[in-house]
Design a protein around this motif. Structure first.
Motif: not given
Length: 319
Positions: A262-264, A275-280, A292-296
């Motif tokens: 998830l952090t590669c 990946l960051f979105l999925y991790e959070q 919020a990351v998805g909106v960005a």
């Protein structure tokens, strides 16, 4: 006095109402096209529009899937803008997108030009064979490229060793992991892009190229002044689709990461925004912050689409 003859004009009768069957048939003819396309819009509303709108809603909450949902307003966005992990993922995403999109489009453009003009036996076979990477499983592609770029036994490091270059740990280094992922993306998608360019070139009359050759235009001049202008709309389309795909890259970095998918990597050297979105969202169960990351990410895609619209309008004005 002479008698005046009066002519009686019959009063026109009102047209009889159309039969009920004809009115029903006319209504059916008007409704039928909407019925044909309704399933798509119903599915889009359920599986596309509703999750999209719900993401914006969840981004305004401290949303725990097994706990409380507390309204926090724009706190998730404020936190995101101050989070170095988010900016690291954004830099990785832009870097991988650039390293994959530019070579992919240039290679596809050159290959389409060659396939359109070269006198080859079994030309149809060569034209269709470029789709093999596109239909290959992403997991299989990741396994093969991970072996090719392996630090100890990879073919690429063996070739580098022949010229005196020390082995490169592509997976664990920032630049190396970006090159590895970009190579995988380029290899997978350049065939699809090549066929788009080739299909567009097939619509250009060959007499145009022959006339240019008779007038003394060389191969480079024909490529620059005939091939590229003929492909402008398709090039814009592929640039936009490749950009959107590059911003949403997920599978390739997830598959090549070792130990921390998830952090590669331990230092997040190839973690992308998705990946960051999925991790959070699904690693730390912070659905609000992940939304919020998805909106960005959505804002970034819209910005790219707006740039494409302006670019396409300028190209049409120049033409």
């Amino acid at each position: 006095m002479s008698a005046v003859a009066l002519t009686l004009v019959p009063t026109p009768r009102a047209a009889p109402p159309p039969p009920v069957r004809r009115r029903a048939r006319g209504l059916g003819e008007r409704v039928t096209p909407y019925a044909y396309i309704a399933p798509f819009f119903v599915l889009f509303a359920v599986f596309g529009l509703f999750p999209f709108a719900f993401t914006f809603y969840v981004a305004l909450f401290d949303w725990n899937p097994i706990g409380d949902q507390v309204f926090v307003g724009v706190d998730n966005f404020t936190r995101m803008l101050g989070d170095p992990r988010f900016w690291n993922a954004a830099r990785n995403t832009v870097s991988i997108w650039f390293l994959s999109t530019v070579p992919q489009l240039l290679l596809a453009l050159l290959l389409a030009h060659v396939l359109n003009h070269a006198r080859l036996r079994f030309a149809l076979f060569f034209r269709m064979s470029v789709l093999v990477p596109y239909v290959t499983s992403v997991a299989a592609t990741a396994i093969v490229f991970a072996q090719l770029f392996d630090r100890d036994y990879g073919l690429l490091n063996w070739l580098l060793g022949l010229v005196g270059v020390s082995p490169v740990d592509f997976v664990q280094s920032i630049a190396g992991s970006h090159v590895l992922i970009a190579t995988m993306v380029t290899w997978r998608w350049f065939g699809y892009t090549t066929l788009l360019y080739l299909a567009s070139l097939q619509s250009v009359p060959r007499a145009v190229f022959e006339a240019a050759a008779i007038d003394g235009a060389g191969p480079w001049q024909r490529f620059r002044h005939i091939t590229v202008p003929s492909l402008r709309p398709v090039i814009i389309f592929t640039v936009v689709t490749s950009t959107i795909g590059g911003l949403q890259i997920f599978t390739e970095p997830l598959l090549i990461a070792t130990g921390a998918p998830l952090t590669c990597g331990a230092v997040r050297q190839c973690q992308t925004l998705t990946l960051f979105l999925y991790e959070q969202g699904f690693g730390e169960f912070e659905f609000g912050y992940g939304s919020a990351v998805g909106v960005a990410l959505f804002v970034m895609v819209v910005a790219i689409a707006a740039v494409n619209y302006l670019l396409a309008g300028r190209i049409r004005a120049d033409r």
